[in-house]
Design a protein around this motif. Structure first.
Motif, PDB file in Angstrom:
ATOM      1  N   LYS A 199     -27.533 -39.245  25.739  1.00  0.00           N
ATOM      2  CA  LYS A 199     -27.476 -38.656  27.082  1.00  0.00           C
ATOM      3  C   LYS A 199     -28.160 -39.522  28.130  1.00  0.00           C
ATOM      4  O   LYS A 199     -27.970 -39.321  29.323  1.00  0.00           O
ATOM      5  CB  LYS A 199     -28.063 -37.245  27.057  1.00  0.00           C
ATOM      6  CG  LYS A 199     -29.526 -37.163  26.668  1.00  0.00           C
ATOM      7  CD  LYS A 199     -30.011 -35.709  26.697  1.00  0.00           C
ATOM      8  CE  LYS A 199     -29.277 -34.833  25.731  1.00  0.00           C
ATOM      9  NZ  LYS A 199     -29.563 -35.117  24.320  1.00  0.00           N
ATOM     10  N   ARG A 245     -26.179 -21.529  24.027  1.00  0.00           N
ATOM     11  CA  ARG A 245     -26.322 -21.984  25.409  1.00  0.00           C
ATOM     12  C   ARG A 245     -26.007 -20.861  26.392  1.00  0.00           C
ATOM     13  O   ARG A 245     -25.601 -21.097  27.521  1.00  0.00           O
ATOM     14  CB  ARG A 245     -25.355 -23.167  25.608  1.00  0.00           C
ATOM     15  CG  ARG A 245     -25.587 -24.005  26.852  1.00  0.00           C
ATOM     16  CD  ARG A 245     -26.796 -24.884  26.765  1.00  0.00           C
ATOM     17  NE  ARG A 245     -26.825 -25.837  27.860  1.00  0.00           N
ATOM     18  CZ  ARG A 245     -27.844 -26.617  28.145  1.00  0.00           C
ATOM     19  NH1 ARG A 245     -28.924 -26.575  27.389  1.00  0.00           N
ATOM     20  NH2 ARG A 245     -27.793 -27.469  29.153  1.00  0.00           N
ATOM     21  N   ASP A 285     -22.903 -33.948  32.109  1.00  0.00           N
ATOM     22  CA  ASP A 285     -22.650 -32.723  32.840  1.00  0.00           C
ATOM     23  C   ASP A 285     -21.686 -33.003  33.983  1.00  0.00           C
ATOM     24  O   ASP A 285     -21.128 -34.096  34.093  1.00  0.00           O
ATOM     25  CB  ASP A 285     -23.949 -32.101  33.341  1.00  0.00           C
ATOM     26  CG  ASP A 285     -24.768 -33.055  34.202  1.00  0.00           C
ATOM     27  OD1 ASP A 285     -24.171 -33.936  34.858  1.00  0.00           O
ATOM     28  OD2 ASP A 285     -26.009 -32.938  34.207  1.00  0.00           O
ATOM     29  N   THR A 286     -21.467 -32.023  34.856  1.00  0.00           N
ATOM     30  CA  THR A 286     -20.463 -32.182  35.909  1.00  0.00           C
ATOM     31  C   THR A 286     -20.817 -33.289  36.890  1.00  0.00           C
ATOM     32  O   THR A 286     -19.927 -33.927  37.456  1.00  0.00           O
ATOM     33  CB  THR A 286     -20.300 -30.853  36.670  1.00  0.00           C
ATOM     34  OG1 THR A 286     -21.584 -30.417  37.134  1.00  0.00           O
ATOM     35  CG2 THR A 286     -19.705 -29.792  35.770  1.00  0.00           C
ATOM     36  N   ALA A 307     -22.865 -23.577  32.294  1.00  0.00           N
ATOM     37  CA  ALA A 307     -22.376 -24.952  32.465  1.00  0.00           C
ATOM     38  C   ALA A 307     -21.551 -25.312  31.233  1.00  0.00           C
ATOM     39  O   ALA A 307     -21.715 -24.702  30.171  1.00  0.00           O
ATOM     40  CB  ALA A 307     -23.546 -25.919  32.623  1.00  0.00           C
ATOM     41  N   ALA A 327     -20.363 -26.460  27.817  1.00  0.00           N
ATOM     42  CA  ALA A 327     -21.259 -26.569  26.675  1.00  0.00           C
ATOM     43  C   ALA A 327     -20.516 -26.989  25.425  1.00  0.00           C
ATOM     44  O   ALA A 327     -19.412 -26.531  25.145  1.00  0.00           O
ATOM     45  CB  ALA A 327     -21.965 -25.230  26.443  1.00  0.00           C
ATOM     46  N   GLY A 377     -21.390 -31.974  27.009  1.00  0.00           N
ATOM     47  CA  GLY A 377     -21.126 -31.023  28.070  1.00  0.00           C
ATOM     48  C   GLY A 377     -19.836 -31.389  28.766  1.00  0.00           C
ATOM     49  O   GLY A 377     -18.875 -30.613  28.784  1.00  0.00           O
ATOM     50  N   PRO A 410     -21.057 -37.188  33.958  1.00  0.00           N
ATOM     51  CA  PRO A 410     -20.358 -37.016  32.670  1.00  0.00           C
ATOM     52  C   PRO A 410     -20.532 -38.235  31.770  1.00  0.00           C
ATOM     53  O   PRO A 410     -20.903 -39.319  32.233  1.00  0.00           O
ATOM     54  CB  PRO A 410     -18.899 -36.854  33.095  1.00  0.00           C
ATOM     55  CG  PRO A 410     -18.812 -37.613  34.382  1.00  0.00           C
ATOM     56  CD  PRO A 410     -20.134 -37.431  35.073  1.00  0.00           C
TER      57      PRO A 410
END
Length: 810
Positions: free
Chosen positions: A45, A94, A71-72, A99, A101, A105, A75
Motif C-alpha cells: 500500500k 470492514r 483507495d478512491t 469505502a 473493500a 480497495g 488506487p
C-alpha cells in the motif's frame, strides 16, 4: 510508540514490518519487489505504482487489522504477479468504513493482477465489496482464483465488487458464498464473480458460488451493462434473490452482450427470473444455454425472465415453476415460459426449450407472453413441457430429436444432434462436448443414460455410475468405450482430455469371479509423424488411429519417424527395433517400407504400414495451388471466400480438413493473416520484446509480432501488455488493417443501427472500411463493434482488401 521505532508501523493495534522490508527487488518490471510474508503484503500500500511478485504461499492466519490496498484517491496502479502461489486465511471485517473493500480497495487504470490464488477467505464490508478488490477501474485481472465467502451491501462479488472503465477479467474463478444485504435500487448487483460490471469484459471465467441478494443477482455477475461483455464463461452455483435474478447474470442491458456462456445452478426469485439471465434489454445473447430449474412469481423463464433484446442459438432444459405463494407473490403469478417468461419487443431465433412448465396464468412451452416480440425457428417439447401453445412451434419428444425439424439451425458449425448425447436433443457443438454414460444391460428394462456437458478441450474426471443402476448378479467394475468391453477402459476418477463426444458403457462382473486387473487391449497409435528436418511431411491418408496404411514422399536422404501409442503402457517397434519417441532413419532412393508394431499391455499387437518414397532432387517447380479440402465450411456463408483466400495464401487451417470458420480469432492470428495479405515477410526481431505478458506470446509468433509492430499493425496497451491471445473485436480488426495501410481519415457516422456503440477511436476507420466496401454489418444491420471477430469474418475482410489492393495496383 511502536511507530517511532525503525522497521515497525502500528496498524490496527498490531505491529507489522515496514513496507520497505521486502524479500528483495526494487519495484520495477525488470526487478519487482519480492513478497514472502503477510507483513510484506501490507507494504504494497506504500508503493501503489510498483511491480510485485509472490515467492511462496502466504498464510495470513492471525494477521489482524488489514487495510485494503489503494483507495478512491490513490488506487493501486502497479502490477502483482502471484506466480500461482496462494494467499490463505485472509479474513477481515470492514463494516465500520464505507469505502471499497477487499484485499485491494481500488485497483486503478493499468493495474494488473495475475496468477494469484486465495483460499479460506472471509470478507465482510459494506458497498463495493469483493475478495480480490472492492472496485476495479481500467484494470486487468488474469488467472486469479478465489475460494471463500464475502458479505456486503451493494455491488458485492466473489472476485470484485464493482468492475468498470474497460477492465478485463480473464481465466479467473470464484467459489464459496456471496451474500448481499442491500440492493434496493437498480445497478447495484451481487454476483458469484463480479457484483456490477460496466463497460468491461469477462472472458473464459467461471463461478461456482452460492449467491443470495435482493436485486440484480447472478451466479457470475449481478449487473452487466453499458457495452460490457461476457464471453465463454459459466456459473454453476444456486442463485436466490427477488428482482432480476439469473443463473449467470441478474440483468444485462445497454449493449452488454453475452456469448458462449452457460449456467447450471438452480434459480429462485420473485420477478424477472431466468436460468441464465433475469432481464435482458438492448443487448444480444448468443450460443448460450441454461440447465438449472427456475422458480419465481412473474416473468420467469428457463433461459431469460424478461426479454427486450435478441436471443439467438441458445436453449434451456430446466423445469420452470410459477410460484403461487400469496405471501411471496401476492395474488399473481404469470408470464412463465420454458425459454422466456415475457418476450416484450425482443427477438428469439434458433432456440428451443424442453423443461416442464407450470404456473397459474400466461404460461407457454417456449414463452409465457410474446408481446410484440419476434419468434423465428424456435421450438419446445410439448410432452416434457406439458403444454401446447402458439408461442413458438411445439413438437413431440421424438420430433425434437430429429435435426430435420430444426429449420434455420446451423448443424455444421454451431449445433450438434447425436443421440445418446444430451438425451438426443440438440446441443451447442461450438462450445459443448459430452461424456455420456450408458447402463449397458441394467435391470431398468431399457437402456439408461446420463449425459454431462463440458467445454471443448476440458480435463474431465470419469464419474461413478448412478446409484440406481444395478444388474442382477453383477457388480459394477469400470467403463469401456465399447458395449462388449473391447474398447478403451476407464476407471472412476481417471482423467481424460475431451476433444470429442464420448460414450462410456458400464462394465459388470460377477461377484463370485475373482477380480483380475484388466490389462488394456489398446494397441492404437495416437500420433504418427514423419519429419524432414523441421518440416512435417503430409501423410496420405491423414492419420487416424484405425487407419493402418500410409504413404508419403520427400527428396531428403533421411527422416525422423515418431510413433506415440495411445496407451502409455503399450510398446512400439519399427522394423522390429524398439522405438521410444522419435528415430532418425536414412532413406534410399525409391520406395522405403516400414512396419510399425504396437504391442498393447495385454499382448495384443496392431501393425501399421508406412511407405516413404525418396524422390530424386529436381529443379524447384512453381508451388501448387492448395486444394480446398476443409470439411467444416461446407454450406457456410463464407465457404467460397475461405477457399479463395487459401489459394492466394492469406489463410491456413489447423489441418487439411478443418478451418473452424466460427472460431474467434486472436490478435496475433489476425496480424499473421494481415501480413500475408500485404505480402510482408516476417523478419527476425531486432531486440527482445518488452511486453510484460511476453510469456504468453507463442514461439512461432515472436518475429511476426516484431514485424507487425514495425508496420503499425500491432500496438501494446497502456499497461504494457500485448495480449497476443486475446480475441480481436470487429472494431480492432478494422483498426489494425487501416493502420497498416496508413489511412488518413476523419470520423463520421456510419449507417449501422448500432453506430453509437462504435468507439470513437475506431469510428473513422470503420467508416473508411465501409466506404471501400470492405466490411458489412451482421444481422439487423448491426456492426457489433466490440463483439469478437470469427475466422470467417477476418478471412472475408482480408480477401476483399486483397482484391482492393490488386485493383489499385492494376
Amino acid at each position: 510508540m511502536l511507530g517511532a521505532y525503525p522497521g515497525l508501523i502500528a496498524k490496527g493495534g498490531t505491529a507489522h514490518a515496514a513496507p520497505e522490508d521486502f524479500a528483495g527487488g526494487v519495484g520495477t518490471s525488470e526487478d519487482p519487489f519480492r513478497i514472502a510474508s503477510a507483513e510484506q503484503l501490507g507494504g504494497i500500500k506504500n508503493h501503489l505504482t510498483s511491480h510485485f511478485v509472490l515467492v511462496n504461499d502466504i498464510n495470513m492466519y492471525g494477521y489482524s487489522g488489514w487495510v485494503p490496498i489503494g483507495d478512491t484517491s490513490l488506487p493501486f496502479t502497479g502490477k502483482l504477479d502471484g506466480q500461482n502461489f496462494e494467499i490463505s486465511n485472509f479474513m477481515f471485517d470492514r463494516r465500520t468504513m464505507d469505502a471499497p473493500a477487499g484485499f485491494f480497495g481500488v485497483i486503478g487504470t493499468n493495474g494488473h493482477i495475475r496468477n494469484l490464488n486465495f483460499k479460506d477467505v472471509l470478507v465482510v464490508a459494506l458497498d463495493e465489496t469483493g475478495i480480490l478488490a472492492g472496485r476495479a477501474v481500467g484494470a486487468v485481472i488474469d488467472r486469479v482464483g478465489i475460494a471463500g465467502n464475502v458479505t456486503g451491501e451493494d455491488m458485492v462479488g466473489g472476485l470484485v465488487g464493482s468492475l468498470s472503465g474497460g477492465s478485463i477479467v480473464t481465466n479467473s474463478y470464484a467459489s464459496g458464498m456471496v451474500t448481499s444485504r442491500g440492493q434496493t435500487s437498480p445497478g447495484v448487483g451481487a454476483g458469484g464473480l463480479i457484483g456490477s460490471s460496466s463497460a468491461s469484459s469477462i472472458i473464459d471465467s467461471h463461478a461456482s458460488s452460492h449467491v443470495e441478494g435482493k436485486r440484480e443477482v447472478g451466479g457470475l455477475v449481478g449487473t452487466n451493462k453499458d457495452n460490457g461483455t461476457i464471453t465463454n464463461s459459466h456459473a454453476s452455483g444456486d442463485v436466490i434473490g427477488q428482482n432480476d435474478v439469473g443463473g449467470l447474470a441478474g440483468i444485462s442491458h445497454n449493449g452488454a452482450d453475452i456469448s458462449g456462456s452457460s449456467a447450471t445452478g438452480n434459480v429462485t426469485g420473485l420477478s424477472d427470473v431466468g436460468g441464465l439471465i433475469g432481464e435482458l434489454e438492448n443487448a444480444e445473447l448468443s450460443i448460450s444455454y441454461a440447465v438449472g430449474n427456475v422458480a419465481g412469481c412473474n416473468d420467469v423463464g428457463g433461459l431469460i425472465g424478461d426479454n427486450d433484446a435478441r436471443i439467438i442459438n441458445s436453449y434451456a432444459t430446466g423445469n420452470v415453476t410459477g410460484l403461487s405463494d400469496e405471501a411471496s407473490c401476492g395474488n399473481y403469478s404469470d408470464s412463465i415460459g420454458g425459454l422466456v417468461g415475457d418476450n416484450k419487443d425482443g427477438t428469439i431465433e434458433n432456440t428451443f426449450a424442453i423443461g416442464r412448465v407450470t404456473g397459474s396464468a400466461y404460461i407457454g412451452g417456449l414463452t409465457g407472453i410474446n408481446d410484440n416480440g419476434g419468434i423465428i425457428h424456435s421450438y419446445y417439447d410439448m410432452e416434457t413441457s406439458g403444454l401446447s401453445d402458439t408461442n413458438g412451434e411445439g413438437l413431440t419428444s421424438e420430433e425434437m430429436k430429429d435435426r430435420l425439424n430444426y429449420t434455420g439451425f446451423d448443424f455444421a458449425t454451431v449445433w450438434g444432434i447425436d443421440a445418446p448425447h444430451h438425451s438426443g436433443y440438440p446441443y451447442l457443438s461450438a462450445i459443448q462436448t459430452f461424456v455420456t454414460y450408458a447402463g449397458n444391460g441394467t435391470d431398468h428394462g431399457s437402456e439408461q443414460y446420463r449425459s454431462h456437458s463440458y467445454s471443448n478441450g476440458s480435463q474431465v474426471k470419469i464419474l461413478e455410475r448412478s446409484n440406481d443402476w444395478t444388474k442382477s448378479g453383477f457388480l459394477f467394475q469400470s467403463w469401456n468405450t465399447a458395449a462388449d468391453g473391447s474398447g478403451d477402459t476407464y476407471r472412476v476418477q481417471d482423467t481424460v482430455t475431451l476433444i470429442d463426444n464420448m460414450v462410456l458403457y458400464a462394465v459388470w462382473k460377477r461377484p463370485d469371479v475373482p477380480y483380475v486387473p484388466q490389462l488394456s487391449d489398446n494397441a492404437n497409435l495416437s500420433r504418427l509423424t514423419v519429419k524432414s528436418g523441421e518440416e512435417e511431411l503430409a501423410l496420405t491418408p491423414t492419420f487416424a488411429a484405425n487407419t493402418t496404411n500410409y504413404q508419403t514422399e520427400t527428396t531428403a536422404n533421411e527422416v525422423t519417424i515418431e510413433a506415440i501409442p495411445f496407451d502409455a503402457n503399450a510398446s512400439v517397434a519399427i522394423n522390429k527395433a524398439n522405438l521410444v519417441g522419435g528415430k532418425t532413419i536414412a532413406l534410399l532412393e525409391g520406395i522405403n517400407e516400414f512396419e510399425i508394431a504396437v504391442r498393447a499391455e495385454s499382448g495384443t499387437v496392431k501393425t501399421y504400414k508406412l511407405s516413404i518414397q525418396r524422390l530424386p532432387e529436381i529443379d524447384e517447380l512453381p508451388p501448387e495451388v492448395p486444394a480446398c479440402t476443409f470439411r467444416d465450411i461446407k454450406g457456410h456463408w463464407a465457404e467460397s471466400h475461405i477457399c479463395e483466400a487459401l489459394q492466394i495464401g492469406i489463410v491456413e487451417g489447423p489441418s487439411e480438413t478443418t478451418f473452424q470458420p466460427q472460431k474467434y480469432i486472436t490478435r496475433v492470428e489476425f496480424a499473421a493473416m494481415l501480413l500475408r495479405t500485404l505480402e510482408i515477410d516476417s523478419a527476425p526481431a531486432g531486440s527482445e520484446l518488452t511486453f510484460i505478458d511476453r510469456d504468453q506470446i507463442p514461439a512461432w509468433a515472436t518475429d511476426l509480432i516484431s514485424t507487425a509492430q514495425e508496420n503499425g499493425i500491432l500496438q501494446g496497451y497502456p499497461d504494457q501488455t500485448l495480449r497476443p491471445m486475446q480475441r480481436v473485436s470487429r472494431s480492432e480488426m478494422v483498426v489494425m488493417m487501416a493502420r497498416a495501410l496508413k489511412w488518413d481519415l476523419e470520423a463520421g457516422y456510419t449507417s449501422f443501427a448500432d453506430d453509437a456503440d462504435i468507439p470513437a477511436w475506431a469510428k473513422g476507420y470503420v467508416l473508411g472500411a465501409v466506404e471501400r466496401e470492405l466490411v458489412t454489418g451482421r444481422d439487423g444491420n448491426r456492426f457489433s463493434s466490440m463483439q469478437p471477430a470469427t475466422r470467417a469474418e477476418a478471412t472475408t475482410l482480408l480477401l476483399r482488401l486483397w482484391h482492393d489492393l490488386a485493383t489499385d495496383a492494376n
